[in-house]
Enzyme design. Sequence first.
Site, PDB file in Angstrom:
ATOM      1  N   PHE A  75      23.686  32.956 -46.539  1.00  0.00           N
ATOM      2  CA  PHE A  75      22.273  33.294 -46.396  1.00  0.00           C
ATOM      3  C   PHE A  75      21.887  33.602 -44.950  1.00  0.00           C
ATOM      4  CE2 PHE A  75      20.368  29.602 -44.473  1.00  0.00           C
ATOM      5  CZ  PHE A  75      19.039  29.909 -44.274  1.00  0.00           C
ATOM      6  N   LYS A  76      22.694  33.140 -43.988  1.00  0.00           N
ATOM      7  CA  LYS A  76      22.407  33.467 -42.585  1.00  0.00           C
ATOM      8  C   LYS A  76      22.340  34.985 -42.369  1.00  0.00           C
ATOM      9  CE  LYS A  76      22.872  29.116 -40.813  1.00  0.00           C
ATOM     10  NZ  LYS A  76      22.784  28.368 -42.077  1.00  0.00           N
ATOM     11  N   ASP A  77      23.018  35.743 -43.220  1.00  0.00           N
ATOM     12  CA  ASP A  77      22.953  37.213 -43.099  1.00  0.00           C
ATOM     13  C   ASP A  77      21.525  37.732 -43.243  1.00  0.00           C
ATOM     14  OD1 ASP A  77      25.709  37.577 -42.790  1.00  0.00           O
ATOM     15  OD2 ASP A  77      26.052  37.795 -44.945  1.00  0.00           O
ATOM     16  N   LEU A 121      20.415  37.324 -39.818  1.00  0.00           N
ATOM     17  CA  LEU A 121      21.289  37.837 -38.751  1.00  0.00           C
ATOM     18  C   LEU A 121      21.716  39.292 -38.962  1.00  0.00           C
ATOM     19  CD1 LEU A 121      23.266  34.618 -37.859  1.00  0.00           C
ATOM     20  CD2 LEU A 121      21.845  35.992 -36.318  1.00  0.00           C
TER      21      LEU A 121
END
Length: 522
Positions: A120-122, A125
């Site tokens: 989920f950091k995508d 980011l």
Amino acid sequence: MKVQDMAQNLYSDTRGQSERPVTFTEAVIDGLAAGGGLYVPERIPELSLDEIGALAELPYAQRAARIYRAFDVDLPAETVEALMAQAYGDNFDDERICPITSLSADTHVLELWHGPTSAFKDMALQCLPRFFSASAAQLREQGKLDHDFLILVATSGDTGKAALEGFRDVDGVSIGVMYPDGGVSDIQFKQMATQRGRNVQVWGVRGNFDDCQTGAKNVFGDEAFAKKLQDEHRIALSSANSINWGRLMPQIVYYVSAYAQLAADGKLNLGDELDVCVPTGNFGNILAAYYAKRMGVPLGMLYCASNENRVLTDFINTGTYDISERPFVLTPSPSMDILVSSNLERQLFELTGRDAAAIAGWMADLRGQRRFRVDEETFARVRELFASDSIDNATCLDTIKRVFEQHGYLLDPHTAVAYQTAENLRGENPVLIASTAHWAKFGDNVYRALHGIEPGAPLPDDVAALSGCKLNELIARETGVDDIPHGLAELDALPIRFDEVIDGGTNDIEAAALRFLEHLDD
Ligand SMILES: *Cc1c(COP(=O)(O)O)cnc(C)c1O
């Protein structure tokens, strides 16, 4: 419309230490405010129900651009649209970007892991680096900036890869990532070691994650090194970590978008309340849900899901945040293994009616006594908005198994913590569960779950001998859930680009960073 004609939404800081409020672009470039506070926008825009519903007619990138425009970011509208189209395009493996899978009429899973690194950091980011680069370019044009950036990241595994992929080949920025050598999974190692891009570097560090983090902190604190970078390379260090407002804002988008989508799909009526359950570590994701609610999205309770590191659960249940004698526990959901949850500071700032003096006091208590207690009024606000539960390691793995047996759907361990929390706390409203990783990023614990092996217990020898990719293929064969993302499936076949291991001393890291920059200049 020219930038200077826009009604400006400025950013002040949670501890009231900044000399003046800053613009969005400045907040993104600065990351942390002077004095250690976090930037928050002075104005939270509100959308009508009709405006929220209408978002469903747009592709995701345009939904995101609309929301950024509502916040009056100080970049031209065409720039925002263009950056969003790049951030949320075919770098995701689903054109809906974060599709929703409904496990029942009132349990909806928001899949935030369709980006290039399957985490989920995508969502943040893939977006922040582009806005970082555009913000730097605009500030350079305005004569407020005269250098480029080196992003230095210490990672326990997942953030590093998402940051590498986000900053790769972005103008005016290079990125170096440090992970604990031998302390990350085979999949995580290969994801980083095979990273593509001309402006990227990855180092293993001898030691554990703490050593990496301490090393990075020391480098950030070394003024002589900062001067050398500026003089010889015209470069400043930056961290782009999760307290950057530019990482938070993309997360608000998916809650607004998900609500609009559920309404458009006939799964709720526009205006109905939707509760949200979020597997929480640094409090960024759940804070984004709070801001979406403030923007007018009819969200009900915000359920904060913790693993055995239950500092947030205890805080929400008692009003005291206490890490004075709290052990740090390793769990199957490592991205939620946390003691100091940094974005909680922004939440408390909002709930105190933006009382920077109170926040500065509590944060000083946390530093000095390793605990703080909020006043009764603030605690009452916390209780109105949030409920929280903590899920132990064995229950987490049981949940993966049970949900697979009931629904044929595989949860990763982080999402499993949220799923079980929602089951424990939910009331009448439908629930949206934030799903924060694809199961194949955590194949070892998914295997344990499906085979009834206890958390932390060794895998059978023949299974332990498999690469991360081969283990995922085995799970896919056994379950018939054959949805391993391409970026994870191909890892065994990619060449290793980075296998350097360094010591974690300040000088060792600085020397490695300089070698990297000199190599870039060639
Ligand atoms: C980072 C992360 C979390 C925690 O999110 P916060 O915004 O820090 O609360 C949860 N799950 C996964 C898989 C993550 O990578």
